[in-house]
Design a protein around this motif. Structure first.
Motif, PDB file in Angstrom:
ATOM      1  N   HIS A  47      26.408  16.779  30.716  1.00  0.00           N
ATOM      2  CA  HIS A  47      26.389  16.008  31.966  1.00  0.00           C
ATOM      3  C   HIS A  47      26.817  14.562  31.772  1.00  0.00           C
ATOM      4  O   HIS A  47      26.783  13.782  32.720  1.00  0.00           O
ATOM      5  CB  HIS A  47      24.982  16.056  32.560  1.00  0.00           C
ATOM      6  CG  HIS A  47      24.446  17.434  32.732  1.00  0.00           C
ATOM      7  ND1 HIS A  47      24.930  18.303  33.680  1.00  0.00           N
ATOM      8  CD2 HIS A  47      23.472  18.110  32.051  1.00  0.00           C
ATOM      9  CE1 HIS A  47      24.276  19.456  33.595  1.00  0.00           C
ATOM     10  NE2 HIS A  47      23.395  19.356  32.621  1.00  0.00           N
ATOM     11  N   ASP A  55      29.771  13.400  33.976  1.00  0.00           N
ATOM     12  CA  ASP A  55      29.355  13.415  35.381  1.00  0.00           C
ATOM     13  C   ASP A  55      28.483  12.204  35.694  1.00  0.00           C
ATOM     14  O   ASP A  55      28.629  11.555  36.734  1.00  0.00           O
ATOM     15  CB  ASP A  55      28.604  14.711  35.673  1.00  0.00           C
ATOM     16  CG  ASP A  55      28.640  15.096  37.143  1.00  0.00           C
ATOM     17  OD1 ASP A  55      29.373  14.451  37.914  1.00  0.00           O
ATOM     18  OD2 ASP A  55      27.926  16.049  37.513  1.00  0.00           O
ATOM     19  N   SER A  65      25.187  17.676  39.689  1.00  0.00           N
ATOM     20  CA  SER A  65      26.110  16.666  40.206  1.00  0.00           C
ATOM     21  C   SER A  65      25.498  15.924  41.388  1.00  0.00           C
ATOM     22  O   SER A  65      25.563  14.686  41.472  1.00  0.00           O
ATOM     23  CB  SER A  65      27.431  17.316  40.626  1.00  0.00           C
ATOM     24  OG  SER A  65      28.125  17.797  39.496  1.00  0.00           O
TER      25      SER A  65
END
Length: 216
Positions: free
Chosen positions: A43, A46, A114
């Motif tokens: 992640h 992101d 997200s």
């Protein structure tokens, strides 16, 4: 009510200081064991993208990474006993409020990483913009306290600190010592939250190359 609260804080001040000192000793051992989980790497891009989109290119990405670490240790399916869910551990009511307040987050999806990462940095900025402090480190500590327990409490604690002769512009060893009415358990958790993120976990993420932090 205000005078009663002030008297209560005065009576238990040594206890709060002791709690913070004990907690600080515990954080030393946590920090020595802290590392960036493998899940975080999935992640990273992101988080960086969302942090810079909301905060700008100088976003304190390492702070946000440390916050996610504290909230869920990067587990997208994390679920707390009180109902908070997802990688950023939003309560359903908070997720719904963010979705209403910010059109870019119109469909609350706390278990979508997200959405949650964008919501986390957005809610942090929402609180940041509504507080002030002597340093960015103190201001982020207030922001994190608000994220954990509600920004209204930060304002009340600042007022109590000022009325008691402390510096309301400084969080560490000033505003953080004052409790305007939380339960003892909620107070301990809320005061540990910024310290754990900013003083223990943030340096781990800075050292790992996640960018700038707020205090490190």
């Amino acid at each position: 009510m205000q005078r009663h609260t002030f008297k209560l804080v005065g009576l238990v001040w040594p206890l709060y200081v002791a709690v913070l000192l004990i907690a600080g000793l515990g954080f030393v051992s946590w920090a020595s064991a802290a590392s960036v989980p493998r899940e975080a790497l999935q992640h990273r891009s992101d988080l960086i993208r969302n942090a810079r989109a909301v905060w700008g290119l100088d976003a304190p990405v390492a702070t946000f990474a440390a916050q996610v670490h504290q909230e869920s240790r990067w587990r997208v399916d994390a679920q707390s006993p009180v109902g908070a869910g997802g990688i950023a551990q939003f309560m359903p009511s908070t997720a719904a409020w963010i979705a209403q307040a910010y059109p870019a987050l119109a469909n609350p999806e706390p278990f979508n990483p997200s959405w949650s990462l964008r919501a986390l940095v957005t809610y942090d900025l929402h609180i940041w913009d509504r507080t002030s402090a002597a340093t960015d480190c103190d201001r982020m500590a207030k922001t994190l306290s608000g994220y954990n327990g509600g920004p209204g409490w930060v304002t009340r604690d600042e007022r109590l600190a000022k009325a008691s002769g402390a510096d309301p512009a400084r969080w560490f060893d000033q505003v953080e010592l004052f409790n305007a009415g939380r339960s003892a358990a909620a107070f301990r958790e809320n005061r540990g939250y910024p310290r754990r993120i900013l003083l223990e976990l943030e340096p781990v993420y800075v050292a790992a190359g996640w960018g700038e932090g707020s205090c490190a």
